[in-house]
Design a protein around this motif. Structure first.
Motif, PDB file in Angstrom:
ATOM      1  N   VAL A  67      36.854  88.851 -23.792  1.00 34.01           N
ATOM      2  CA  VAL A  67      38.181  88.530 -23.263  1.00 34.01           C
ATOM      3  C   VAL A  67      38.891  89.850 -23.002  1.00 34.01           C
ATOM      4  O   VAL A  67      38.823  90.772 -23.824  1.00 34.01           O
ATOM      5  N   ASP A  68      39.534  89.987 -21.838  1.00 39.07           N
ATOM      6  CA  ASP A  68      40.310  91.198 -21.535  1.00 39.07           C
ATOM      7  C   ASP A  68      41.756  90.975 -21.953  1.00 39.07           C
ATOM      8  O   ASP A  68      42.465  90.142 -21.386  1.00 39.07           O
ATOM      9  N   LEU A  69      42.171  91.729 -22.972  1.00 36.30           N
ATOM     10  CA  LEU A  69      43.511  91.558 -23.541  1.00 36.30           C
ATOM     11  C   LEU A  69      44.431  92.649 -23.002  1.00 36.30           C
ATOM     12  O   LEU A  69      44.151  93.847 -23.144  1.00 36.30           O
TER      13      LEU A  69
ATOM     14  N   PRO B 168      44.948  98.915 -17.527  1.00 36.61           N
ATOM     15  CA  PRO B 168      44.402  99.184 -18.866  1.00 36.61           C
ATOM     16  C   PRO B 168      44.358  97.894 -19.686  1.00 36.61           C
ATOM     17  O   PRO B 168      45.269  97.066 -19.604  1.00 36.61           O
ATOM     18  N   HIS B 169      43.301  97.729 -20.453  1.00 39.14           N
ATOM     19  CA  HIS B 169      43.194  96.530 -21.304  1.00 39.14           C
ATOM     20  C   HIS B 169      42.163  96.785 -22.390  1.00 39.14           C
ATOM     21  O   HIS B 169      41.400  97.755 -22.337  1.00 39.14           O
ATOM     22  N   LEU B 170      42.145  95.908 -23.365  1.00 40.57           N
ATOM     23  CA  LEU B 170      41.098  95.918 -24.391  1.00 40.57           C
ATOM     24  C   LEU B 170      40.084  94.844 -24.013  1.00 40.57           C
ATOM     25  O   LEU B 170      40.435  93.663 -23.911  1.00 40.57           O
ATOM     26  N   HIS B 171      38.835  95.275 -23.780  1.00 36.58           N
ATOM     27  CA  HIS B 171      37.768  94.277 -23.651  1.00 36.58           C
ATOM     28  C   HIS B 171      37.309  93.991 -25.069  1.00 36.58           C
ATOM     29  O   HIS B 171      36.806  94.868 -25.770  1.00 36.58           O
ATOM     30  N   PHE B 172      37.512  92.756 -25.504  1.00 35.74           N
ATOM     31  CA  PHE B 172      37.208  92.376 -26.878  1.00 35.74           C
ATOM     32  C   PHE B 172      36.103  91.326 -26.866  1.00 35.74           C
ATOM     33  O   PHE B 172      36.190  90.332 -26.135  1.00 35.74           O
TER      34      PHE B 172
ATOM     35  N   GLY C  21      29.223  86.022 -16.284  1.00 41.74           N
ATOM     36  CA  GLY C  21      28.993  87.429 -16.567  1.00 41.74           C
ATOM     37  C   GLY C  21      29.924  88.100 -17.567  1.00 41.74           C
ATOM     38  O   GLY C  21      29.556  89.101 -18.170  1.00 41.74           O
ATOM     39  N   HIS C  22      31.143  87.580 -17.767  1.00 43.60           N
ATOM     40  CA  HIS C  22      32.082  88.273 -18.650  1.00 43.60           C
ATOM     41  C   HIS C  22      31.861  87.843 -20.104  1.00 43.60           C
ATOM     42  O   HIS C  22      32.136  86.699 -20.465  1.00 43.60           O
ATOM     43  N   CYS C  23      31.384  88.774 -20.938  1.00 38.66           N
ATOM     44  CA  CYS C  23      30.987  88.444 -22.310  1.00 38.66           C
ATOM     45  C   CYS C  23      32.104  88.659 -23.328  1.00 38.66           C
ATOM     46  O   CYS C  23      31.833  88.781 -24.535  1.00 38.66           O
TER      47      CYS C  23
ATOM     48  N   GLN D 125      33.718  85.639 -13.723  1.00 34.76           N
ATOM     49  CA  GLN D 125      32.715  86.326 -12.901  1.00 34.76           C
ATOM     50  C   GLN D 125      32.756  87.845 -13.084  1.00 34.76           C
ATOM     51  O   GLN D 125      33.820  88.467 -13.001  1.00 34.76           O
ATOM     52  N   ARG D 126      31.603  88.429 -13.375  1.00 34.64           N
ATOM     53  CA  ARG D 126      31.427  89.876 -13.407  1.00 34.64           C
ATOM     54  C   ARG D 126      30.067  90.138 -12.772  1.00 34.64           C
ATOM     55  O   ARG D 126      29.076  89.507 -13.164  1.00 34.64           O
ATOM     56  N   ILE D 127      30.031  91.037 -11.844  1.00 39.48           N
ATOM     57  CA  ILE D 127      28.778  91.310 -11.135  1.00 39.48           C
ATOM     58  C   ILE D 127      27.891  92.226 -11.990  1.00 39.48           C
ATOM     59  O   ILE D 127      28.383  93.200 -12.559  1.00 39.48           O
TER      60      ILE D 127
HETATM   61 ZN   LIG Z   1      36.157  92.643 -20.057  1.00 40.28          ZN
END
Ligand SMILES: [Zn+2]
Length: 316
Positions: free
Chosen positions: A178-180, A260-264, A174-176, A162-164
């Motif tokens: 992966v958050d690494l 902190p993360h990488l949205h990939f 909603g989340h397109c 879920q992402r608004i």
């Molecule tokens: Zn993300």
């Protein structure tokens, strides 16, 4: 039976006999019973022909095998002169053992890898696996160098979580991407060879939520994006990168409410032959390829890092 009813009949022996009608009838009956067809062999049935054909083919095969065996038996042995005996080296046993040892597959955490691969199977596109249609997906380098995990365990970091405010039908809730996870400053690398199609250096990214990022088009038309980076390597749009090449550092640009993360993210083209910084794409879950990726050592990624990076713009 009256005598006058008889007729003269010359027999095969030349004698003249007086035959009555009954005599002729008896002879005709005998001829009819023994029609010539009774003495001909039965015409072969199709089954008989097939069996006969099989027998002939089998015997030919046997003849060939026997013939070759005989030829082999009879072939003269290769001449063994003193010269070639001297030149023949002994079997290099030690070298062969060495090669076998070198060919051993590098050890990885097999149990975890197998479990993850089972959990994230490569999806089908029609009858084919997606990585058959897009070969660059087969041999990724994990974008987070030196990472201890191929995929985050937390469901909220997965594709489709879920992402608004994000309206992409293919992204579930909603989340397109992966958050690494990883420590800030960890080198981020390209998953495969390709061409840089977009570099966003502003603190928040154009949409206010991507942060600094790089987008790469791979040779099969797939696109990957690396978001929220603190530093971005000195790259130009149109520049070629190799798989495992340093792109920037894991960071927290436009990250407000999480670590902190990488949205990939991974996109596949909607049309064959399309190229460039297009949005005519479909986001797909990168997890099946992340869990099959090779992890680049952080030190190697750092070594490929260029000395110059873009200065950070002041946050606002
Ligand atoms: Zn993300």
């Amino acid at each position: 039976m009256a005598l006058h009813e008889g007729r003269p009949f010359v027999t095969a022996m030349g004698a003249v006999e007086l035959w009555h009608r009954v005599c002729f009838d008896d002879r005709d009956a005998l001829v009819t019973r023994s029609t010539p067809a009774d003495f001909l062999p039965t015409p072969p049935t199709p089954r008989f022909i097939r069996v006969l054909g099989g027998v002939v083919a089998a015997s030919m095969l046997v003849s060939i095998v026997v013939g070759q065996w005989t030829w082999g038996e009879m072939a003269p042995p290769l001449a063994a002169s003193i010269a070639n005996v001297e030149l023949t080296a002994p079997e290099p046993v030690s070298a062969r053992l060495f090669d076998t040892a070198r060919e051993r597959i590098p050890s990885r955490i097999v149990t975890v890898e197998t479990e993850l691969e089972a959990r994230y199977p490569v999806p089908l596109r029609g009858a084919d696996r997606l990585d058959e249609k897009f070969p660059s997906l087969r041999a990724w380098t994990h974008p987070v160098s030196g990472t201890p995990e191929l995929m985050p365990a937390q469901g909220s970091r997965h594709f489709g979580a879920q992402r608004i405010g994000i309206e992409r039908a293919e992204c579930g809730e909603g989340h397109c991407g992966v958050d690494l996870d990883g420590p800030r400053g960890r080198p981020i690398v390209a998953v495969a060879a390709g061409t840089v199609v977009r570099i966003e250096l502003s603190e928040l990214g154009l949409d206010g939520r991507s942060g600094r990022y790089v987008r790469i088009e791979h040779d099969d038309g797939t696109l990957t994006a690396y978001m929220h980076m603190d530093d971005v390597a000195e790259l130009r749009v149109g520049e070629r990168v190799t798989g495992g090449q340093y792109l920037g550092t894991l960071g927290a640009t436009a990250v407000f409410s999480s670590a902190p993360h990488l949205h990939f993210s991974l996109e596949v083209p909607l049309h064959a032959g399309q190229h460039g910084d297009t949005t005519d794409t479909r986001y797909v879950d990168p997890a099946p390829y992340l869990v099959r990726a090779t992890i680049a050592p952080s030190s190697t990624a750092v070594a490929s890092r260029r000395t110059h990076t873009h200065p950070l713009k002041p946050a606002f």
